[in-house]
Design an enzyme around this catalytic site. Structure first.
Site, PDB file in Angstrom:
ATOM      1  N   CYS A 101       1.090  -0.982  -0.311  1.00 17.70           N
ATOM      2  CA  CYS A 101      -0.113   0.189   0.020  1.00 17.70           C
ATOM      3  C   CYS A 101       1.228   1.522  -0.193  1.00 17.70           C
ATOM      4  CB  CYS A 101      -1.010  -0.483   1.316  1.00 17.70           C
ATOM      5  SG  CYS A 101      -2.410   1.342   1.466  1.00 17.70           S
TER       6      CYS A 101
ATOM      7  N   CYS B 149       0.335   3.440   3.178  1.00 13.65           N
ATOM      8  CA  CYS B 149       0.502   2.554   4.704  1.00 13.65           C
ATOM      9  C   CYS B 149       1.657   1.352   4.393  1.00 13.65           C
ATOM     10  CB  CYS B 149      -0.085   2.372   6.214  1.00 13.65           C
ATOM     11  SG  CYS B 149      -0.897   0.585   5.240  1.00 13.65           S
TER      12      CYS B 149
ATOM     13  N   CYS C 226      -6.971  -0.632   0.804  1.00  8.85           N
ATOM     14  CA  CYS C 226      -6.897  -1.312   2.303  1.00  8.85           C
ATOM     15  C   CYS C 226      -7.579  -1.195   3.137  1.00  8.85           C
ATOM     16  CB  CYS C 226      -5.257  -0.226   2.261  1.00  8.85           C
ATOM     17  SG  CYS C 226      -3.858  -0.446   3.877  1.00  8.85           S
TER      18      CYS C 226
ATOM     19  N   CYS D 132      -4.918   1.330   6.446  1.00  4.83           N
ATOM     20  CA  CYS D 132      -5.291   3.052   6.601  1.00  4.83           C
ATOM     21  C   CYS D 132      -6.570   3.415   5.500  1.00  4.83           C
ATOM     22  CB  CYS D 132      -4.044   2.649   6.175  1.00  4.83           C
ATOM     23  SG  CYS D 132      -4.127   3.590   3.614  1.00  4.83           S
TER      24      CYS D 132
ATOM     25  N   CYS E 185      -9.160  -4.506  -9.707  1.00  5.00           N
ATOM     26  CA  CYS E 185      -8.505  -4.014 -11.269  1.00  5.00           C
ATOM     27  C   CYS E 185      -7.922  -2.851  -9.713  1.00  5.00           C
ATOM     28  CB  CYS E 185      -9.329  -3.571 -11.857  1.00  5.00           C
ATOM     29  SG  CYS E 185      -8.977  -1.662 -12.439  1.00  5.00           S
TER      30      CYS E 185
HETATM   31 ZN   LIG Z   1      -2.515   1.015   3.579  1.00  2.00          ZN
END
Ligand SMILES: [Zn+2]
Length: 133
Positions: free
Chosen positions: A48, A51, A97, A100, A120
């Site tokens: 990510c 984070c 995510c 976060c 996607c």
């Molecule tokens: Zn994240």
């Protein structure tokens, strides 16, 4: 999940590039074939961009022809979370995510076997790193 990064909008604006901010926090979508990773084929993990949580792996990445990085599954089931997105007059499954809350992209049910799913994902949501061996 006790270490959720709770950040103010101002902090996110400072930490992310404008493009990352637009996608992760603004639920934007980058233009197809414009991102850094849609055509990446090397052995890697995708974290990510907000984070650092590991979200996807090159093992599950496939060429969807859409111009966005596409995966048939996340690196771990609890790394991502989903929500129904009814924007733009469609009912789509939004994926973000789990740590976060940063927007990643959408899930479609036209992916390859065995999952039949296509995650996607926007390149701007991801940070590619060498795989952990
Ligand atoms: Zn994240």
């Amino acid at each position: 999940m006790t270490d959720k990064p709770i950040k103010s909008d101002e902090q996110w604006r400072q930490e992310l590039t404008p493009e990352q901010y637009q996608v992760l926090r603004g639920k934007g979508t980058e233009r197809p074939f414009s991102g850094a990773y849609w055509d990446a084929h090397d052995d890697a993990v995708y974290k990510c961009a907000g984070c650092g949580t590991q979200l996807f792996r090159s093992d599950e990445k496939f060429d969807s022809g859409t111009g966005w990085p596409s995966f048939c599954a996340p690196a771990a089931a609890d790394a991502v979370a989903t929500e129904v997105d009814r924007s733009h007059g469609m009912a789509r499954t939004e994926v973000h995510c789990a740590r976060c809350g940063g927007h990643l992209g959408h899930i479609f049910e036209d992916g390859p076997a065995p999952t039949g799913l296509r995650y996607c994902i926007n390149s701007a949501s991801l940070k590619k790193d060498p795989p952990v061996r």
